[in-house]
Design a protein around this motif. Structure first.
Motif, PDB file in Angstrom:
ATOM      1  N   THR A 290       0.851  -1.199   0.000  1.00 14.03           N
ATOM      2  CA  THR A 290       0.000   0.000   0.000  1.00 14.03           C
ATOM      3  C   THR A 290       0.887   1.249   0.000  1.00 14.03           C
ATOM      4  OG1 THR A 290      -0.127  -0.151   2.408  1.00 14.03           O
ATOM      5  CG2 THR A 290      -1.946  -1.126   1.162  1.00 14.03           C
TER       6      THR A 290
ATOM      7  N   ARG B   8      -5.046  -2.907   5.774  1.00 15.52           N
ATOM      8  CA  ARG B   8      -4.597  -1.826   4.869  1.00 15.52           C
ATOM      9  C   ARG B   8      -4.986  -2.163   3.427  1.00 15.52           C
ATOM     10  NH1 ARG B   8       0.015  -0.995   8.146  1.00 15.52           N
ATOM     11  NH2 ARG B   8       1.410  -2.299   6.925  1.00 15.52           N
TER      12      ARG B   8
ATOM     13  N   TYR C 161       1.923 -10.526   0.208  1.00 20.61           N
ATOM     14  CA  TYR C 161       2.307 -10.263  -1.187  1.00 20.61           C
ATOM     15  C   TYR C 161       2.147 -11.536  -2.031  1.00 20.61           C
ATOM     16  CZ  TYR C 161       4.522  -6.157   0.997  1.00 20.61           C
ATOM     17  OH  TYR C 161       4.770  -5.015   1.712  1.00 20.61           O
TER      18      TYR C 161
HETATM   19  N1  NAP Z   1       7.823   6.787  -9.958  1.00 26.36           N
HETATM   20  C1  NAP Z   1       7.549   7.621  -9.004  1.00 26.36           C
HETATM   21  O1  NAP Z   1       6.988   8.700  -9.208  1.00 26.36           O
HETATM   22  C2  NAP Z   1       7.899   7.269  -7.579  1.00 26.36           C
HETATM   23  C3  NAP Z   1       7.536   8.134  -6.552  1.00 26.36           C
HETATM   24  C4  NAP Z   1       7.765   7.734  -5.237  1.00 26.36           C
HETATM   25  C5  NAP Z   1       8.388   6.522  -4.993  1.00 26.36           C
HETATM   26  N2  NAP Z   1       8.771   5.717  -6.018  1.00 26.36           N
HETATM   27  C6  NAP Z   1       9.396   4.409  -5.759  1.00 26.36           C
HETATM   28  O2  NAP Z   1       8.368   3.570  -5.239  1.00 26.36           O
HETATM   29  C7  NAP Z   1       8.860   2.767  -4.191  1.00 26.36           C
HETATM   30  C8  NAP Z   1       8.038   3.031  -2.942  1.00 26.36           C
HETATM   31  O3  NAP Z   1       8.131   4.371  -2.536  1.00 26.36           O
HETATM   32  P1  NAP Z   1       7.013   5.062  -1.593  1.00 26.36           P
HETATM   33  O4  NAP Z   1       7.496   6.359  -1.148  1.00 26.36           O
HETATM   34  O5  NAP Z   1       5.695   4.999  -2.273  1.00 26.36           O
HETATM   35  O6  NAP Z   1       7.034   4.033  -0.373  1.00 26.36           O
HETATM   36  P2  NAP Z   1       6.206   3.995   0.972  1.00 26.36           P
HETATM   37  O7  NAP Z   1       5.011   4.887   0.884  1.00 26.36           O
HETATM   38  O8  NAP Z   1       7.138   4.148   2.117  1.00 26.36           O
HETATM   39  O9  NAP Z   1       5.640   2.511   0.925  1.00 26.36           O
HETATM   40  C9  NAP Z   1       6.446   1.380   0.855  1.00 26.36           C
HETATM   41  C10 NAP Z   1       5.544   0.179   1.102  1.00 26.36           C
HETATM   42  O10 NAP Z   1       6.340  -0.977   1.141  1.00 26.36           O
HETATM   43  C11 NAP Z   1       5.819  -1.899   2.071  1.00 26.36           C
HETATM   44  N3  NAP Z   1       6.925  -2.336   2.927  1.00 26.36           N
HETATM   45  C12 NAP Z   1       7.418  -3.599   2.987  1.00 26.36           C
HETATM   46  N4  NAP Z   1       8.423  -3.677   3.858  1.00 26.36           N
HETATM   47  C13 NAP Z   1       8.579  -2.445   4.390  1.00 26.36           C
HETATM   48  C14 NAP Z   1       9.454  -1.923   5.374  1.00 26.36           C
HETATM   49  N5  NAP Z   1      10.387  -2.679   5.966  1.00 26.36           N
HETATM   50  N6  NAP Z   1       9.338  -0.615   5.685  1.00 26.36           N
HETATM   51  C15 NAP Z   1       8.427   0.164   5.084  1.00 26.36           C
HETATM   52  N7  NAP Z   1       7.557  -0.282   4.136  1.00 26.36           N
HETATM   53  C16 NAP Z   1       7.630  -1.589   3.802  1.00 26.36           C
HETATM   54  C17 NAP Z   1       4.714  -1.198   2.851  1.00 26.36           C
HETATM   55  O11 NAP Z   1       3.472  -1.705   2.367  1.00 26.36           O
HETATM   56  P3  NAP Z   1       2.496  -2.662   3.202  1.00 26.36           P
HETATM   57  O12 NAP Z   1       2.617  -2.245   4.632  1.00 26.36           O
HETATM   58  O13 NAP Z   1       1.177  -2.391   2.612  1.00 26.36           O
HETATM   59  O14 NAP Z   1       2.958  -4.065   2.982  1.00 26.36           O
HETATM   60  C18 NAP Z   1       4.822   0.258   2.457  1.00 26.36           C
HETATM   61  O15 NAP Z   1       3.572   0.880   2.343  1.00 26.36           O
HETATM   62  C19 NAP Z   1      10.349   3.070  -4.090  1.00 26.36           C
HETATM   63  O16 NAP Z   1      11.062   2.149  -4.853  1.00 26.36           O
HETATM   64  C20 NAP Z   1      10.486   4.450  -4.705  1.00 26.36           C
HETATM   65  O17 NAP Z   1      11.757   4.653  -5.312  1.00 26.36           O
HETATM   66  C21 NAP Z   1       8.519   6.071  -7.306  1.00 26.36           C
END
Ligand code: NAP
Length: 331
Positions: A15, A45, A62
């Motif tokens: 999420t 979630r 997952y």
């Molecule tokens: N293309 C773009 O525009 C863009 C923008 C932002 C980020 N990104 C990329 O997308 C990815 C995620 O970024 P984000 O900022 O969206 O991430 P985020 O909001 O922090 O979410 C990461 C998700 O990963 C899961 N997760 C699994 N293990 C975890 C851990 N140990 N700690 C924290 N979360 C964990 C969690 O989902 P659950 O709790 O639901 O399992 C969490 O919601 C990264 O690779 C980033 O480089 C791309």
């Protein structure tokens, strides 16, 4: 009307913010896809997202999404250090994978991920969404037309301040954090795209306060050979800023918002001598263009625009910059 054959059924793993706020809405708005499953470490979630996206199934793991027989393609927005494992697991289950940037932590990981894609005949693409915005294609056409002459210098940056969010995944070594991994990878990617080659050498500096697990800033000078240079920077400690400037022997192209222009009108400016002109682009959702492209590739059996060679060169360039800065990578 969309026939079911022309609809790619998407599953999303986690999420994550970027999924919930940008990519899931883009999938739902796409002409050739819809969300059918969402998985989280926490079922509640996943259920909240599924409730919002009517018709999607929630999984408390997952694996649930990967094993769901109704899922054709999986979008992976996990912390960087988990991309490799879950991409390979999804590919081995026969699912196509759109995985967030940076695809792997290292070039070895990227190689392994594409090997898994080739072995399972399932597609894999690194989600560099900015490349699907028409402003990038147009700016590249301006270069190809020769208007600004041979490109000699590219300057680009992507910076934002996350000091108020110490729990952010981007600040954790164990999750593959670091400013180059998170935002600096965009200006690097843009330089590679506009020079249509990989850097041959780099000089670089990282900023890492004593209490930080990862670098919070990178400034790099890249040598693309034949007198072609690039200057890029990224930071987690400075006010939000992004830009790209492609400078040729006769003129330059300025892209004020190359990476996240938002869903608003944007403009690209070309200066040649005393003449200047601007091309305006109506608001588009680049995330939607990205998922539509990937679903088209699945449905037509075509190779995605961002290839194995491209993602491998990207990972190698990240390694080159970190090595040039004497920054131990991976951590
Ligand atoms: N293309 C773009 O525009 C863009 C923008 C932002 C980020 N990104 C990329 O997308 C990815 C995620 O970024 P984000 O900022 O969206 O991430 P985020 O909001 O922090 O979410 C990461 C998700 O990963 C899961 N997760 C699994 N293990 C975890 C851990 N140990 N700690 C924290 N979360 C964990 C969690 O989902 P659950 O709790 O639901 O399992 C969490 O919601 C990264 O690779 C980033 O480089 C791309």
């Amino acid at each position: 009307m969309r026939s079911e054959d022309s609809v790619t059924r998407w599953g999303v793993i986690s999420t994550a913010n970027i999924g919930v706020k940008a990519v899931i809405p883009a999938i739902q708005a796409s002409r050739n896809g819809r969300l059918v499953a969402i998985g989280s470490r926490d079922l509640a979630r996943a259920e909240r997202v599924a409730l919002r996206e009517r018709g999607a199934r929630a999984w408390g793991s997952y694996e649930g999404v990967i094993e769901d027989p109704d899922v054709d393609a999986i979008y992976i927005p996990l912390p960087n250090a988990q991309h490799r494992e879950w991409t390979i697991r999804a590919l081995r289950a026969g699912k196509h994978v759109l995985c967030e940037k940076p695809l792997g932590l290292t070039s070895d990981e990227v190689r392994e991920m594409f090997d898994a894609s080739e072995q399972s005949s399932a597609l894999l693409m690194e989600a560099f969404m900015y490349r699907f915005h028409p402003q990038i294609a147009w700016a590249r056409e301006q270069v190809a037309s020769g208007r600004i002459g041979p490109v000699r210098l590219i300057r680009s940056a992507f910076v934002f301040d996350i000091r108020s969010n110490p729990d952010n995944i981007r600040l954790k070594a164990s999750l593959g954090g670091g400013s180059l991994m998170d935002v600096g990878c965009y200006p690097l990617n843009l330089c590679r795209v506009f020079f249509e080659s990989a850097p041959e050498g780099a000089r670089a500096l990282t900023t890492q306060p004593a209490n930080a697990e990862v670098e919070l800033g990178v400034a790099a000078a890249l040598d693309f050979g034949d007198g072609r240079r690039a200057l890029i920077d990224s930071s987690f400690e400075l006010p939000w800023r992004q830009f790209a400037e492609v400078i040729g022997e006769q003129g330059r192209i300025s892209i004020p918002f190359p990476f996240t222009p938002g869903r608003v009108e944007t403009a690209v400016r070309v200066d040649v001598g005393a003449e200047a002109w601007e091309r305006h682009f109506p608001a588009v959702d680049q995330y939607q263009l990205q998922v539509e492209h990937f679903a088209d590739c699945i449905q037509r059996g075509e190779a995605p625009a961002i290839t194995r060679a491209d993602s491998l060169a990207q990972a190698q360039a990240i390694e080159m910059i970190y090595a040039a800065a004497d920054y131990r990578w991976p951590r």
